[in-house]
Motif scaffolding. Structure first.
Motif, mmCIF file in Angstrom:
data_model
loop_
_atom_site.group_PDB
_atom_site.id
_atom_site.type_symbol
_atom_site.label_atom_id
_atom_site.label_comp_id
_atom_site.label_asym_id
_atom_site.label_seq_id
_atom_site.Cartn_x
_atom_site.Cartn_y
_atom_site.Cartn_z
ATOM 1 N N THR A 131 33.172 46.344 32.559
ATOM 2 C CA THR A 131 33.421 45.010 32.047
ATOM 3 C C THR A 131 32.435 44.726 30.930
ATOM 4 O OG1 THR A 131 33.672 42.679 32.653
ATOM 5 C CG2 THR A 131 31.875 43.906 33.691
ATOM 6 N N GLU A 137 35.820 42.048 36.354
ATOM 7 C CA GLU A 137 36.703 43.105 35.844
ATOM 8 C C GLU A 137 38.168 42.677 35.801
ATOM 9 O OE1 GLU A 137 33.044 44.993 37.576
ATOM 10 O OE2 GLU A 137 34.478 43.460 38.243
ATOM 11 N N THR A 182 38.873 49.034 33.188
ATOM 12 C CA THR A 182 38.611 47.828 33.986
ATOM 13 C C THR A 182 38.948 48.059 35.451
ATOM 14 O OG1 THR A 182 40.823 46.860 33.687
ATOM 15 C CG2 THR A 182 39.161 46.378 32.001
#
Length: 391
Positions: A131, A137, A182
């Motif tokens: 992130t 995230e 992510t």
């Protein structure tokens, strides 16, 4: 800073509406009531619920109550932003720097993608989910997907030269890789489906072939991250079959189960305190798995079930009416607004199935701004020959 900017945009839009009304520039279009009337009805339901059920007794539930109130605040502040481009449309034939806007969007998308991939490289794979700037995230993925898809949607409108196709496929690789790092499974699937849909819509199955090659290549390059998340899903499902619910999927299943039962038990709605008590009772009666208790102070990871567990059927029908109202207005207007709103509403609906847009102010504000951007861009793109059949 993000909230301040959102409120400043709202204030400026309201001021421009007042100036436009005073100067007689506004053009009334009765079709706006297709989405405005359901939205106002939904906001009235939300406000009545807030009046009926004040802040809960337990301090742990106060943040949840705050998010409901903040949702109302965001919607109200977004009204001037949404109404301005409809009541004060862009002049016909106005020349605007579409190439510069598109270049800016591509730069923002590429820079963000490279930044995420660079973080992954610098951590040498030691961080499972990457992130930026402390953003969660999942929220990072919610921000990435529409930012990546909007310039892609605006680019695929006509013939592209061979080198342009090469650059486009390279950018798709970067975008897909940034979504993968992510670790958000819904975003990986959603981005791939959206890219395929845009390609088919613009170029038919030949376009899907080109984008399919890029996505398959991206899947190959990012196979480590994708395989890890697929393995997590397989593990979660295996544990779920064995009755172990304390996993990512297991917790979601138990929350959805509770949300549906809460809607059946209290169809007229209930307070957050009553919902918390109901969850504990259903867990004690073994009608809901105890895994749901750990998320009672957050949300049910599904916008519709979250609203149903508190606002009752009125909230569910009100929210679905809002989505339907925006869709009907888009269909009635036609033109470039159709693909733009498909992207905007698609994000809200899709991510609202497995997580929540409405219970996170950052994601909610981003979704509202994306809808507003669609309203602003549509007449400009229509004037530029991008959209056809405006009704």
């Amino acid at each position: 800073m993000g909230r301040t900017l959102f409120y400043e945009l709202s204030g400026i839009s309201l001021l421009l509406l007042l100036v436009g009304w005073w100067q007689g520039y506004l053009q009334y279009d009765k079709r706006i009531w297709l989405w405005l009337a359901p939205l106002l009805a939904y906001l009235a339901i939300l406000q009545l619920w807030l009046w009926r059920f004040p802040s809960p007794i337990l301090d742990d539930l106060n943040p949840v109550h705050f998010r409901y109130g903040y949702q109302l605040k965001l919607w109200l502040c977004s009204l001037p932003i949404l109404l301005l481009p409809m009541l004060w449309p862009a002049p016909t034939g106005w020349q605007w720097p579409r190439r510069w806007l598109l270049a800016g969007l591509w730069c923002a998308s590429v820079v963000l993608a490279i930044a995420l991939l660079w973080v992954r490289i610098r951590t040498d794979g030691g961080v499972p989910r990457v992130t930026l700037n402390g953003i969660v995230e999942t929220l990072m993925a919610f921000l990435l997907v529409p930012l990546h898809l909007l310039p892609l949607l605006l680019t695929l409108r006509g013939r592209l030269r061979s080198w342009q196709w090469g650059m486009l496929l390279l950018v798709v690789l970067l975008q897909f890789g940034s979504v993968v790092v992510t670790g958000t499974r819904a975003a990986m699937i959603g981005y791939s489906i959206a890219v395929a849909a845009i390609a088919v819509w613009r170029y038919g199955w030949r376009g899907l072939l080109g984008m399919g090659v890029a996505l398959l290549l991206g899947l190959t390059l990012a196979w480590g991250g994708v395989a890890q998340r697929m393995a997590d899903v397989k593990t979660d499902l295996h544990q779920y079959e064995q009755g172990q619910m304390m996993t990512s999927l297991g917790i979601r299943f138990s929350l959805w189960d509770f949300g549906w039962q809460a809607l059946q038990e209290r169809p007229g709605g209930q307070s957050l305190q009553a919902r918390d008590d109901l969850m504990k009772r259903l867990v004690a009666e073994k009608r809901v798995d105890h895994a749901a208790l750990g998320m009672s102070t957050i949300h049910l990871h599904n916008d519709t079930l979250e609203l149903g567990s508190t606002l009752g059927w009125a909230g569910v029908m009100g929210w679905l009416a809002v989505l339907l109202g925006f869709s009907l207005y888009t269909w009635q207007r036609g033109g470039a607004l159709v693909p733009l709103m498909a992207l905007s509403l698609g994000e809200v609906f899709y991510f609202g199935l497995a997580d929540s847009i409405l219970c996170n102010w950052q994601a909610h504000a981003q979704a509202l701004l994306l809808i507003a951007i669609s309203f602003y861009l549509a007449p400009l793109l229509d004037n530029d020959g991008w959209g056809r059949g405006v009704r």
